[in-house]
Design an enzyme around this catalytic site. Structure first.
Site, PDB file in Angstrom:
ATOM      1  N   SER A 243       0.850  -1.185   0.000  1.00 28.72           N
ATOM      2  CA  SER A 243       0.000   0.000   0.000  1.00 28.72           C
ATOM      3  C   SER A 243       0.885   1.235   0.000  1.00 28.72           C
ATOM      4  CB  SER A 243      -0.904   0.016   1.239  1.00 28.72           C
ATOM      5  OG  SER A 243      -0.137   0.178   2.424  1.00 28.72           O
ATOM      6  N   LYS A 244       0.250   2.397   0.055  1.00 26.31           N
ATOM      7  CA  LYS A 244       0.992   3.655  -0.022  1.00 26.31           C
ATOM      8  C   LYS A 244       2.003   3.813   1.105  1.00 26.31           C
ATOM      9  CE  LYS A 244      -2.538   6.264  -2.516  1.00 26.31           C
ATOM     10  NZ  LYS A 244      -3.460   7.426  -2.488  1.00 26.31           N
ATOM     11  N   ARG A 245       1.739   3.170   2.228  1.00 24.42           N
ATOM     12  CA  ARG A 245       2.679   3.330   3.354  1.00 24.42           C
ATOM     13  C   ARG A 245       4.032   2.697   3.051  1.00 24.42           C
ATOM     14  NH1 ARG A 245      -0.651  -0.769   5.035  1.00 24.42           N
ATOM     15  NH2 ARG A 245       0.329  -2.723   5.684  1.00 24.42           N
ATOM     16  N   GLY A 247       5.568   3.128   0.239  1.00 22.71           N
ATOM     17  CA  GLY A 247       6.234   3.930  -0.773  1.00 22.71           C
ATOM     18  C   GLY A 247       5.384   4.008  -2.022  1.00 22.71           C
TER      19      GLY A 247
END
Length: 465
Positions: A243-245, A247
């Site tokens: 996910s976005k966490r 990167g």
């Protein structure tokens, strides 16, 4: 039979890294077998599909170089055909109208849960011999449901996961057209795969539960069944779903962050697939080697360090002119003009062995084209009161020097020897004066590229501060 694969993203957002891997494997399978790769945009989710998302998908595919042989086909442009096929199923008795309201369905599922049963449609509007159907309500627009087989199993040999068997008793009658007449995702996919002659469906394993329904639909249509291959999900370094966490997750975000497409492709190719110990290879080599039998059914872990290592390798191998065009754009975006300055290709050649990304490379060479902001800690550490006289003497000598790398190196060595110092005691303060920081390639090479006028001006600015 000609191999035909497809990549069929929904344009509800960017092309994410998992989708890019699916596209890569589908593309490579077609190339391996001298087949055709089809691009299809599944845009039936009108509320969430956007032209911007379509363009983001096309941009990502083009950046990666995953060229398609047919398409892009848009499902919204095929609505009339889907409705024709739905009518065919209705006429043949393979589908039927269901008049359950939302309230009916909610009550049905609540009762099933109270009885400890799996919530599902109970088939109350399914026509069967001798069955009396409820009276058709006047105020409920019907959906169309597919008559799923009631007995037997749906079995397929998944090209990644092996044989999978699902009992038809686990499947209820799928809605294939909504109350407003629009066909549903699972139905559109089936018609497209059938009419586009798709022979291998390679997709994420979040679609495994859709596969038995789609196989039953294909059989009802008298269509041939493609082979299915379901790829495992991609996890982050921490074992959680990517996910976005973790990167960047958008393909074009990797471009923005300074990755080369060949590095991203090479990395994605090794994400759940292997060919012995081979780590670095071209896409031609990948297509020659690729096979679904070497795709692992277990989840793949994304490793940013590995991607950075690959990217650094490809930066070192890349054509300098190509890098110069890219770096010039990145510097321009950062407000740094390179026109009329130091030869950019020469600067890149000096620095590229030190960069993991193009953004790092651009940032590290910006000082060649603008006055650097001197790192205060580096200045205090290396440009000490004790060394200033040495640097002043070196400055005076450099003013009379023929500005070549060899002459510059000799002058620095002379300053080191005449003052009884070690080389870093002179090179480090010089580096801080010229570049603004304590890290750079060989300082004489840097000075030679900067040029005499700029080099002396930067030394003088520190010496007179």
């Amino acid at each position: 039979m000609t191999v035909r694969t497809r990549f069929a993203p929904s344009p509800t957002g960017f092309l994410h890294i998992g989708g890019a891997r699916t596209a890569l494997f589908s593309w490579a399978y077609a190339r391996k077998h001298a087949g055709q790769f089809v691009l299809r945009i599944e845009d039936t989710d009108v509320a969430r599909s956007t032209p911007e998302a379509v363009q983001a998908i096309l941009d990502g595919m083009n950046w990666l170089g995953l060229s398609w042989d047919e398409g892009p086909f848009y499902q919204m442009q095929r609505m009339e055909r889907y409705k024709e096929v739905i009518q065919k199923l209705l006429d043949e008795g393979s589908a039927y109208y269901c008049y359950c309201s939302r309230e009916d369905l909610d009550a049905m599922r609540e009762q099933q849960m109270q009885e400890g049963k799996k919530p599902r449609y109970d088939g109350r509007w399914r026509p069967e011999p001798g069955k009396v159907l409820p009276a058709v309500p006047a105020d409920v627009p019907p959906v169309v449901r597919f008559k799923n087989p009631l007995t037997g199993n749906v079995v397929w040999d998944d090209l990644v996961k092996g044989q999978i068997s699902i009992s038809n008793e686990e499947l209820d009658d799928l809605i294939i057209a909504r109350a407003d007449g629009t066909p549903t995702y699972n139905f559109c996919v089936v018609v497209d795969d059938w009419e586009m002659g798709i022979t291998q469906v390679i997709r994420g394993d979040d679609h495994v539960n859709n596969t038995p329904r789609q196989i039953n639909l294909l059989q009802a249509l008298g269509a041939s069944i493609p082979q299915y291959a379901h790829l495992s999900m991609i996890l982050g370094d921490d074992g959680q779903k990517l996910s976005k966490r973790h990167g960047a997750v958008s393909v074009m975000q990797y471009h923005e962050e300074g990755y080369l497409p060949e590095a991203v492709l090479n990395y994605l190719a090794r994400l759940g697939w292997s060919h012995g110990d081979d780590e670095i290879f071209s896409m031609d080599q990948f297509c020659e080697w690729f096979g679904l039998d070497h795709v692992t059914p277990s989840a793949a872990k994304f490793n940013t360090e590995k991607l950075n290592w690959l990217n650094a390798h490809y930066i070192k191998q890349a054509d300098l002119q190509r890098l110069a065009v890219d770096i010039a754009e990145r510097l321009t975006i950062a407000g740094v003009a390179v026109d009329g300055g130091v030869d950019l290709q020469a600067v890149i050649a000096l620095y590229r062995d030190r960069a993991n990304t193009l953004n790092q490379l651009a940032s590290s060479i910006a000082y060649f084209y603008q006055m650097p902001q001197v790192d205060a800690a580096a200045l205090e550490k290396h440009v000490t009161p004790e060394i200033l006289p040495v640097m002043q003497a070196l400055f005076d000598e450099l003013k009379t020097l023929d500005w070549t790398q060899e002459a510059l190196h000799a002058a620095i060595e002379s300053a080191v020897t005449s003052h009884g110092l070690k080389f870093p005691k002179v090179a480090m303060p010089l580096r801080v004066m010229l570049t603004g920081g304590a890290q750079s390639p060989s300082i004489d090479a840097v000075m030679a590229l900067l040029g005499k006028e700029v080099g002396l001006a930067r030394m003088q600015a520190v010496l007179q501060a």
